[in-house]
Design an enzyme around this catalytic site. Sequence first.
Site, PDB file in Angstrom:
ATOM      1  N   CYS A   1       3.336  21.951 -36.436  1.00 47.41           N
ATOM      2  CA  CYS A   1       2.777  23.043 -35.644  1.00 47.41           C
ATOM      3  C   CYS A   1       3.939  23.923 -35.192  1.00 47.41           C
ATOM      4  O   CYS A   1       5.020  23.863 -35.786  1.00 47.41           O
ATOM      5  CB  CYS A   1       1.958  22.519 -34.455  1.00 47.41           C
ATOM      6  SG  CYS A   1       2.899  21.644 -33.192  1.00 47.41           S
TER       7      CYS A   1
ATOM      8  N   ARG B   1      -0.038  19.896 -30.915  1.00 45.36           N
ATOM      9  CA  ARG B   1      -0.945  19.601 -32.022  1.00 45.36           C
ATOM     10  C   ARG B   1      -0.373  18.644 -33.070  1.00 45.36           C
ATOM     11  O   ARG B   1      -1.032  17.657 -33.448  1.00 45.36           O
ATOM     12  CB  ARG B   1      -1.370  20.913 -32.700  1.00 45.36           C
ATOM     13  CG  ARG B   1      -2.226  21.799 -31.825  1.00 45.36           C
ATOM     14  CD  ARG B   1      -2.402  23.186 -32.451  1.00 45.36           C
ATOM     15  NE  ARG B   1      -1.127  23.921 -32.491  1.00 45.36           N
ATOM     16  CZ  ARG B   1      -0.950  25.076 -33.114  1.00 45.36           C
ATOM     17  NH1 ARG B   1      -1.960  25.625 -33.787  1.00 45.36           N
ATOM     18  NH2 ARG B   1       0.228  25.686 -33.074  1.00 45.36           N
ATOM     19  N   SER B   2       0.828  18.908 -33.549  1.00 44.36           N
ATOM     20  CA  SER B   2       1.372  18.014 -34.593  1.00 44.36           C
ATOM     21  C   SER B   2       1.700  16.616 -34.072  1.00 44.36           C
ATOM     22  O   SER B   2       1.460  15.631 -34.790  1.00 44.36           O
ATOM     23  CB  SER B   2       2.595  18.656 -35.277  1.00 44.36           C
ATOM     24  OG  SER B   2       3.600  18.981 -34.351  1.00 44.36           O
TER      25      SER B   2
END
Length: 247
Positions: free
Chosen positions: A88, A94-95
């Site tokens: 991300c 997110r990642s």
Amino acid sequence: MKAINSCSSIILASNVNLPFYPSSTKFLPQNCPFPQISCPFFNSSQKLNFNYPIKIHPKIFTPSSISSSSSSMASSTETKPYSVLFVCLGNICRSPAAEGVFRDLVKKRGIDSNFTIDSAGTIDYHEGNPADSRMRSTAKRRGIEITSISRPIRPSDFTEFDLILAMDKSNRADILEAFENWKKRGNLPSDADKKVKLMCSYCKRHDETEVPDPYYGGQQGFEKVLDILEDACESLLDSILTETSQT
């Protein structure tokens, strides 16, 4: 010359003349696989005439030694773990969440040893920092641990990972731009850009084409991200297992 086989020993009854070499105090007959025998009590070049048995002990290969050799060969041909990198922007929301969800999924299925899983960001602003505390606490309530430390994507990722998953289209564009720049400087595979895909391309229950960034939103945004990632990761794993079973 007579050869007598006596269990683990072979007895050679010899009556031959063999040259003696005083410099090494050993003899070695030509064209005959006799062992070297030390004879320090002779000090001149003379022919040796001996009439006593010589015992040769052949090496015996046991089942355990054969098994050990087979195990070594098998370990050298073990399958390389399938490697997945989630990416991300800053590698703090997110990642890391995608990495945590996927790790949890493969662990529950008992196949975590078959995978190498990591995450990265397209920028290095948060390098060395743990994931956002809001993301970690939201995931923990679902029984998912997020332990990753932020790092930027690097050239070696394109050779070390089988699949690179971008959280949104902007991330994907940045990854591909970085790849093109690094490809001009180093020895990267020309087709490594094919490894880059969108995370939401694996979703089955959600219509989103991108994983939204929850950084500036409220709690609902973090829950939404995990909902999407759990959907995508399940499909992703099934896809990888199907692919690897056919190779």
